[in-house]
Design a protein around this motif. Structure first.
Motif, PDB file in Angstrom:
ATOM      1  N   VAL A  60      79.528  59.383  73.697  1.00 34.41           N
ATOM      2  CA  VAL A  60      78.448  60.253  73.245  1.00 34.41           C
ATOM      3  C   VAL A  60      79.067  61.501  72.630  1.00 34.41           C
ATOM      4  O   VAL A  60      79.746  62.260  73.323  1.00 34.41           O
ATOM      5  N   ASP A  61      78.856  61.702  71.343  1.00 27.69           N
ATOM      6  CA  ASP A  61      79.395  62.877  70.645  1.00 27.69           C
ATOM      7  C   ASP A  61      80.892  63.055  70.901  1.00 27.69           C
ATOM      8  O   ASP A  61      81.368  64.160  71.133  1.00 27.69           O
ATOM      9  N   GLY A  62      81.637  61.967  70.941  1.00 29.03           N
ATOM     10  CA  GLY A  62      83.075  62.023  71.143  1.00 29.03           C
ATOM     11  C   GLY A  62      83.510  62.111  72.597  1.00 29.03           C
ATOM     12  O   GLY A  62      84.696  62.188  72.880  1.00 29.03           O
ATOM     13  N   VAL A  63      82.566  62.115  73.516  1.00 33.45           N
ATOM     14  CA  VAL A  63      82.877  62.175  74.952  1.00 33.45           C
ATOM     15  C   VAL A  63      82.722  60.780  75.533  1.00 33.45           C
ATOM     16  O   VAL A  63      81.678  60.147  75.387  1.00 33.45           O
ATOM     17  N   LYS A  64      83.796  60.287  76.174  1.00 34.31           N
ATOM     18  CA  LYS A  64      83.701  58.988  76.848  1.00 34.31           C
ATOM     19  C   LYS A  64      82.949  59.189  78.157  1.00 34.31           C
ATOM     20  O   LYS A  64      83.298  60.065  78.939  1.00 34.31           O
ATOM     21  N   VAL A  65      81.913  58.374  78.374  1.00 35.62           N
ATOM     22  CA  VAL A  65      81.101  58.493  79.580  1.00 35.62           C
ATOM     23  C   VAL A  65      81.249  57.220  80.399  1.00 35.62           C
ATOM     24  O   VAL A  65      81.105  56.118  79.878  1.00 35.62           O
TER      25      VAL A  65
END
Length: 114
Positions: A60-65
């Motif tokens: 999400v927006d470059g953040v790995k979740v």
């Protein structure tokens, strides 16, 4: 090379929301500072007392979740909540040990009551 940070929030929050919630604000701030951010949480929404309808892994927006599946509970003061937190701790430890390399930082946004 980007420094890697893992943020941990036991109660979960959606990093895609543009709220002023403390956890989401930290994740966005770390990303803005150039960190490679992985956010680890649960698939259970503590406030709603229900599972979130989101994938267990996504970007999400470059953040790995990464969302870990835990027991659901209906009351804040209950044995099921303690078991849910213990299960999260166990799965989190297993996840961290499975990483190929060590992150530069680990930031626990919301620790569990256990």
């Amino acid at each position: 090379m980007e420094k890697q940070i893992i943020t941990i929030a036991a109660f979960g929050f959606d990093v895609r929301e543009r709220t002023n919630e403390r956890g989401a604000s930290f994740v966005r701030a770390f990303k803005k500072c150039g960190y490679d951010v992985t956010h680890v949480s649960t698939d259970f929404d503590h406030a709603q007392k229900a599972y979130v309808d989101l994938p267990l892994e996504e970007v999400v927006d470059g953040v790995k979740v990464k969302r870990l599946h835990v027991f659901a509970y209906t009351k804040n003061l209950s044995i099921k909540r303690i078991l849910s937190h213990l299960q999260f701790a166990y799965k989190l430890r297993r996840f961290l040990k499975s990483l190929a390399g060590k992150p530069d930082y680990i930031y626990c946004v919301t620790p569990t009551s256990t």
